[in-house]
Every structure is written in structure tokens, then in C-alpha cells.
Scaffold this motif. Sequence first.
Motif, PDB file in Angstrom:
ATOM      1  N   ILE A 194     -13.933 -14.455   4.987  1.00 23.49           N
ATOM      2  CA  ILE A 194     -12.280 -15.144   5.674  1.00 23.49           C
ATOM      3  C   ILE A 194     -11.495 -15.075   4.236  1.00 23.49           C
ATOM      4  O   ILE A 194     -10.426 -14.635   4.412  1.00 23.49           O
ATOM      5  CB  ILE A 194     -11.981 -16.757   6.714  1.00 23.49           C
ATOM      6  CG1 ILE A 194     -13.246 -16.929   7.877  1.00 23.49           C
ATOM      7  CG2 ILE A 194     -11.010 -16.783   6.029  1.00 23.49           C
ATOM      8  CD1 ILE A 194     -13.399 -17.851   7.782  1.00 23.49           C
ATOM      9  N   LEU A 195     -12.052 -16.154   3.404  1.00 23.44           N
ATOM     10  CA  LEU A 195     -11.183 -15.690   2.538  1.00 23.44           C
ATOM     11  C   LEU A 195     -10.735 -13.670   1.367  1.00 23.44           C
ATOM     12  O   LEU A 195      -9.896 -14.203   1.724  1.00 23.44           O
ATOM     13  CB  LEU A 195     -11.716 -16.041   0.437  1.00 23.44           C
ATOM     14  CG  LEU A 195     -11.276 -16.483  -0.879  1.00 23.44           C
ATOM     15  CD1 LEU A 195     -10.163 -17.105  -0.869  1.00 23.44           C
ATOM     16  CD2 LEU A 195     -11.705 -17.021  -0.938  1.00 23.44           C
ATOM     17  N   GLY A 196     -11.726 -12.865   2.051  1.00 22.16           N
ATOM     18  CA  GLY A 196     -11.815 -12.039   1.554  1.00 22.16           C
ATOM     19  C   GLY A 196     -10.182 -11.298   2.031  1.00 22.16           C
ATOM     20  O   GLY A 196      -9.549 -10.746   1.527  1.00 22.16           O
ATOM     21  N   PHE A 197     -10.038 -11.738   3.592  1.00 18.98           N
ATOM     22  CA  PHE A 197      -9.193 -11.385   4.475  1.00 18.98           C
ATOM     23  C   PHE A 197      -7.895 -11.843   4.579  1.00 18.98           C
ATOM     24  O   PHE A 197      -7.043 -11.178   4.175  1.00 18.98           O
ATOM     25  CB  PHE A 197      -9.635 -10.201   6.080  1.00 18.98           C
ATOM     26  CG  PHE A 197     -10.033 -11.157   7.053  1.00 18.98           C
ATOM     27  CD1 PHE A 197      -9.305 -12.138   7.771  1.00 18.98           C
ATOM     28  CD2 PHE A 197     -11.216 -12.095   6.771  1.00 18.98           C
ATOM     29  CE1 PHE A 197      -9.005 -12.697   8.317  1.00 18.98           C
ATOM     30  CE2 PHE A 197     -11.229 -12.979   8.279  1.00 18.98           C
ATOM     31  CZ  PHE A 197     -10.337 -13.359   8.678  1.00 18.98           C
ATOM     32  N   TYR A 198      -8.053 -13.101   4.431  1.00 24.41           N
ATOM     33  CA  TYR A 198      -6.871 -14.110   4.263  1.00 24.41           C
ATOM     34  C   TYR A 198      -6.167 -13.515   2.743  1.00 24.41           C
ATOM     35  O   TYR A 198      -4.795 -13.832   3.061  1.00 24.41           O
ATOM     36  CB  TYR A 198      -7.738 -15.189   4.387  1.00 24.41           C
ATOM     37  CG  TYR A 198      -6.741 -15.962   4.121  1.00 24.41           C
ATOM     38  CD1 TYR A 198      -6.560 -16.520   6.577  1.00 24.41           C
ATOM     39  CD2 TYR A 198      -5.755 -17.042   4.246  1.00 24.41           C
ATOM     40  CE1 TYR A 198      -5.656 -18.177   6.309  1.00 24.41           C
ATOM     41  CE2 TYR A 198      -5.067 -17.662   4.363  1.00 24.41           C
ATOM     42  CZ  TYR A 198      -4.422 -18.501   5.694  1.00 24.41           C
ATOM     43  OH  TYR A 198      -3.991 -19.227   5.911  1.00 24.41           O
ATOM     44  N   ALA A 199      -7.008 -13.426   1.764  1.00 25.33           N
ATOM     45  CA  ALA A 199      -6.308 -13.533   0.561  1.00 25.33           C
ATOM     46  C   ALA A 199      -5.111 -11.776   0.788  1.00 25.33           C
ATOM     47  O   ALA A 199      -4.285 -11.592   0.153  1.00 25.33           O
ATOM     48  CB  ALA A 199      -7.205 -12.707  -0.790  1.00 25.33           C
ATOM     49  N   VAL A 200      -5.474 -11.014   1.861  1.00 21.37           N
ATOM     50  CA  VAL A 200      -4.705  -9.563   1.960  1.00 21.37           C
ATOM     51  C   VAL A 200      -3.535 -10.218   2.577  1.00 21.37           C
ATOM     52  O   VAL A 200      -2.629  -9.921   1.979  1.00 21.37           O
ATOM     53  CB  VAL A 200      -5.263  -8.805   2.860  1.00 21.37           C
ATOM     54  CG1 VAL A 200      -4.071  -7.283   3.301  1.00 21.37           C
ATOM     55  CG2 VAL A 200      -6.699  -8.137   1.887  1.00 21.37           C
ATOM     56  N   VAL A 201      -3.674 -10.866   3.592  1.00 22.90           N
ATOM     57  CA  VAL A 201      -2.425 -11.626   4.343  1.00 22.90           C
ATOM     58  C   VAL A 201      -1.333 -12.543   3.377  1.00 22.90           C
ATOM     59  O   VAL A 201      -0.103 -12.178   2.983  1.00 22.90           O
ATOM     60  CB  VAL A 201      -2.707 -12.099   5.274  1.00 22.90           C
ATOM     61  CG1 VAL A 201      -0.897 -12.540   6.193  1.00 22.90           C
ATOM     62  CG2 VAL A 201      -3.480 -11.324   5.824  1.00 22.90           C
ATOM     63  N   ALA A 202      -2.119 -13.288   2.407  1.00 25.26           N
ATOM     64  CA  ALA A 202      -1.472 -14.272   1.697  1.00 25.26           C
ATOM     65  C   ALA A 202      -0.741 -13.247   0.138  1.00 25.26           C
ATOM     66  O   ALA A 202       0.363 -13.966   0.412  1.00 25.26           O
ATOM     67  CB  ALA A 202      -2.813 -15.145   1.088  1.00 25.26           C
ATOM     68  N   GLY A 203      -1.336 -12.125   0.396  1.00 34.14           N
ATOM     69  CA  GLY A 203      -1.099 -11.004  -0.842  1.00 34.14           C
ATOM     70  C   GLY A 203       0.536 -10.768  -0.204  1.00 34.14           C
ATOM     71  O   GLY A 203       1.402 -10.314  -0.931  1.00 34.14           O
ATOM     72  N   TRP A 204      -0.025 -10.666   0.835  1.00 31.63           N
ATOM     73  CA  TRP A 204       1.586  -9.526   1.236  1.00 31.63           C
ATOM     74  C   TRP A 204       2.796 -10.766   0.836  1.00 31.63           C
ATOM     75  O   TRP A 204       3.935 -10.181   1.235  1.00 31.63           O
ATOM     76  CB  TRP A 204       1.869  -9.162   2.491  1.00 31.63           C
ATOM     77  CG  TRP A 204       0.877  -8.996   3.071  1.00 31.63           C
ATOM     78  CD1 TRP A 204       0.046  -7.969   2.508  1.00 31.63           C
ATOM     79  CD2 TRP A 204      -0.061  -8.137   4.369  1.00 31.63           C
ATOM     80  NE1 TRP A 204      -1.015  -7.102   2.957  1.00 31.63           N
ATOM     81  CE2 TRP A 204      -0.794  -7.217   3.929  1.00 31.63           C
ATOM     82  CE3 TRP A 204       0.377  -8.470   6.016  1.00 31.63           C
ATOM     83  CZ2 TRP A 204      -1.231  -5.886   5.192  1.00 31.63           C
ATOM     84  CZ3 TRP A 204      -0.307  -7.606   6.569  1.00 31.63           C
ATOM     85  CH2 TRP A 204      -1.261  -7.031   6.400  1.00 31.63           C
ATOM     86  N   CYS A 205       2.706 -12.222   1.665  1.00 28.89           N
ATOM     87  CA  CYS A 205       3.502 -13.043   0.898  1.00 28.89           C
ATOM     88  C   CYS A 205       3.950 -13.237  -0.218  1.00 28.89           C
ATOM     89  O   CYS A 205       5.366 -13.179  -0.081  1.00 28.89           O
ATOM     90  CB  CYS A 205       2.893 -14.818   1.643  1.00 28.89           C
ATOM     91  SG  CYS A 205       2.752 -14.463   3.287  1.00 28.89           S
ATOM     92  N   LEU A 206       2.921 -12.891  -1.399  1.00 27.35           N
ATOM     93  CA  LEU A 206       3.659 -12.841  -2.634  1.00 27.35           C
ATOM     94  C   LEU A 206       4.584 -12.088  -2.838  1.00 27.35           C
ATOM     95  O   LEU A 206       5.350 -11.514  -3.360  1.00 27.35           O
ATOM     96  CB  LEU A 206       2.486 -13.180  -3.550  1.00 27.35           C
ATOM     97  CG  LEU A 206       1.227 -13.964  -3.528  1.00 27.35           C
ATOM     98  CD1 LEU A 206       0.247 -14.089  -4.445  1.00 27.35           C
ATOM     99  CD2 LEU A 206       2.281 -15.570  -4.472  1.00 27.35           C
TER     100      LEU A 206
END
Length: 453
Positions: free
Chosen positions: A101-113
Amino acid sequence: MSEIKRIGFGSKLGIILATAGSAVGLGNIWRFPYMAGMNGGAAFILFYLVFVLMLGVPGMMAEFVVGRSAESNAAGAYNKLAGKTPWRVIGYLGVITSMIILGFYAVVAGWCLQYLLASVIGHVNGDVSYVTHYFQEFSSNPWKPALWAVSFIGLTHLVVARGVQNGIEKASKLLMPTLMILLVVLIVASCMLPNAWKGVVFLFKPDFSKMTHSVLLEALGQAFFSLSLGTACLCTYASYFTRQTNLMKSAVQIALLDTVVAVLAGLLIFPAAFSVGVNPDSGSSLIFITLPNVFHEAFAAVPVVGYVIAILFYALLALAALTSTISMHEIGTAFFHEEFHVSRGRGAWVVTAICSVIAVLCSLSNGVLADFKLLGMGLLDFCDSLTAQVLLPLGSLLTCLFVGWYIPRKVVHDQITNWGTLRGGLLDLFLFFVRFVCPICIIAIFLHQLKLI
């Protein structure tokens, strides 16, 4: 080998904010408002609250019981309570699930950044076609999404590596109030727009005619996923609870705070959308395509306000994502730290490295790895589906059965009553729910996601 000294949360406020932060995430900001608005408004919210009480609170308490009674990381906790029985696999399942979860969730979180930076420099101020092209170009870029995803994991690492009190608790005491302040500021701005009241009515007007069995199952699923059941983060955080922590009271407070954030997000999104005649969509298109255009049009008369609102909104999303990734990272960090007897810093680096690899691969699923499919899905969607449709329901179901049927009643009684210092009148009711009601609800969620019911 000497036993590792564990340092828990230092205050009741820290417990509530950190654990609630693990539940509050991107799903609260975009999925809950959309689900409520499109499926009966206040009627959906009412049934959601019922399901939170039926499934969410007992499910949280079940993980709390395991974590605090064992005072260990997720894998160690189930090993301690289950011995050599197959039940011990639940803890390892939680650790693996959390890192995926952390691996793919970080992708969307990175989009936010990326969108936070783009809002600051004014790159997402334009019409729908421009914003759509911007998102497609960015998400398919061969290196930008990967860089942001790894950066987000690195930011999470900085918090977790500092420890429970000095890292997670201090960060939660800063992040959660900041998140609430940003949310309130954005709500005020959104509700002051022309025709904003239509959005409020859309969210809160009960429409029981839409309450089909499918919508009820969606509300049940939202209650399950919104509270992070099955990820082992609740079990891990509970291992840091004090002996004085009231598990039932804490579960109710956390569920309430999580719900409040979700409903407030609806008060932000729908008034702004309806003020410019936009019918909000779901998923990433709402956050990264629809809303930038909404902010641009809604505040066209005073562009600087729209500019500031966009910045604050993506800062809000980044904060919400960070509170969740911190809890996901801590599960693995505690596991490697305690089970392999390495320093906390080294344990955190192992998690960061593993999750960064997953994040990079998932970030490329819209670009250079777009043709790579697993079961017909890109890697990002596959990881999402694997965890949401299989691993999380399975982990939560096994936990409820483990607590309800395997753990000695005295252990459960001690945890619910704080070793006899609290009244235990609801113990039998709790056991009834974790033995029968919660498993039935989780199986229903699983079958619904597979479109079998």
C-alpha cells in the motif's frame, strides 16, 4: 539477546491524533464526498455511520486488543498470542500489505506534491482540456512521478525514523491540527461562492430512493476502508498505547474524527463544484483534472484567491496523505526493528528501500510500463486491487475470528476493561460483533468488490 526497549505514545492526544491520522487520507478527501453525494446524500452518511458502529469500531478494537496485549510489532504480536498455530500468519500478512500500500499510495501522494508545486508556479490554471493534458503528460512522464513518489516516501522516512514520541506523535500533533485548519479555511471560501448552497444540499439532502442494496454495500465498504482495517497499523499503534488507554472510547473518538474530516471534505468540494455548474466525478480525475478548473473558474473574478485556494487544497491533500503513509511505514519499521534486532533507523531504511522500488514501478505504469499488465491491469491498479479486494478483507476477517474465537476470553476482558479498572458490561456485545457481525460484513464487502453480490 536483550529485549528491545519500547517507547510508546506520551499522551492521550497523541494517541488519538496519530491513530486518527492513520485513517484520515486521500480517500476521505475525494472518495467519501463523491460516494455520499451520488448515493443518497445524508441517507448514505446515516448508513455509513451505522456501519462504522457495526464494523468499524469493533474491527478497530479487535486490532487494539492484539496490539496492546502483546506490546509488539504486528508480526510479533500475532506470534506471541498464536504461538505455533497458523494464526501467526496474520501479522506477516499485515506487514506485507502495508508495504504494498505504501508503495502505490506514495505515487498518488507524489502527484499531490507535483500539483502543489504546479499551483505555486501557476501551471494548472487553465481550461479542462489544458488541465487534462497536463495530468496525462505528467503521469506518463518517465521520471517525474517516480521522483515525487520516492521523495514522499523519503519525507515519511524522516518522521518514522525519529521514533514514536519524537517522530510520529510530534508530527501528528502538528499535521492533524494543520489539516483541520486548512480544511476549515477552504470550506469557508467554498461556501461563500455563488450557488454554493446547491452543493451543500446535494451532500446533505437525504434521498432514500437511491438506497439500493448495492449502495448499502458501498457504504459498508467505505466504513471498512476509511478506518484502515486490515492494514495492521491499528495493531501496531495499539502496541504503543498506555495501560490507561480506554480502547472502546479511543475507537469511537478516532472513528468520529475520521468521519468529520470526510464530511467536511464534502463541504469543501461540492459547493465549489456546483458554483460553476460542474458535476463532480470520482477518482483521480476529480482531484487532478476537475478541481483545478473549478478553482480557476469559481474565483475568476479574483484570480489571486483562486491561486491561494489551489495551493491550500493540494497542501491539504499532501498532509492527509502523509498522516497515512507514516502509519504504513511504521508497521514495517517496527517489524524489522524488533524481529531482526536492528536499529530503528536501519529498519526504517529497509522499508524505505522496498517501498521505493514498488513506488517506482507503479509510477511507471502510466508511462514506460503501460504495456505491462497483471491480470489485465497496470501495476498501480493491480496493487490497489490486490490490497483492497483481497489482502485487507482477508487480514481483517482473520483478525476478527482470531480475537473472537481463539484468544482467551480473559485476555480480551483485560484489554477491554484495562485489567479490571473499567466496566466490562459491553464485553459480550463486542465478542458477538467480532465473532459474527464483523465477519459477515467483511465477507459481504469481499463479494461485492468481486461483483458477486
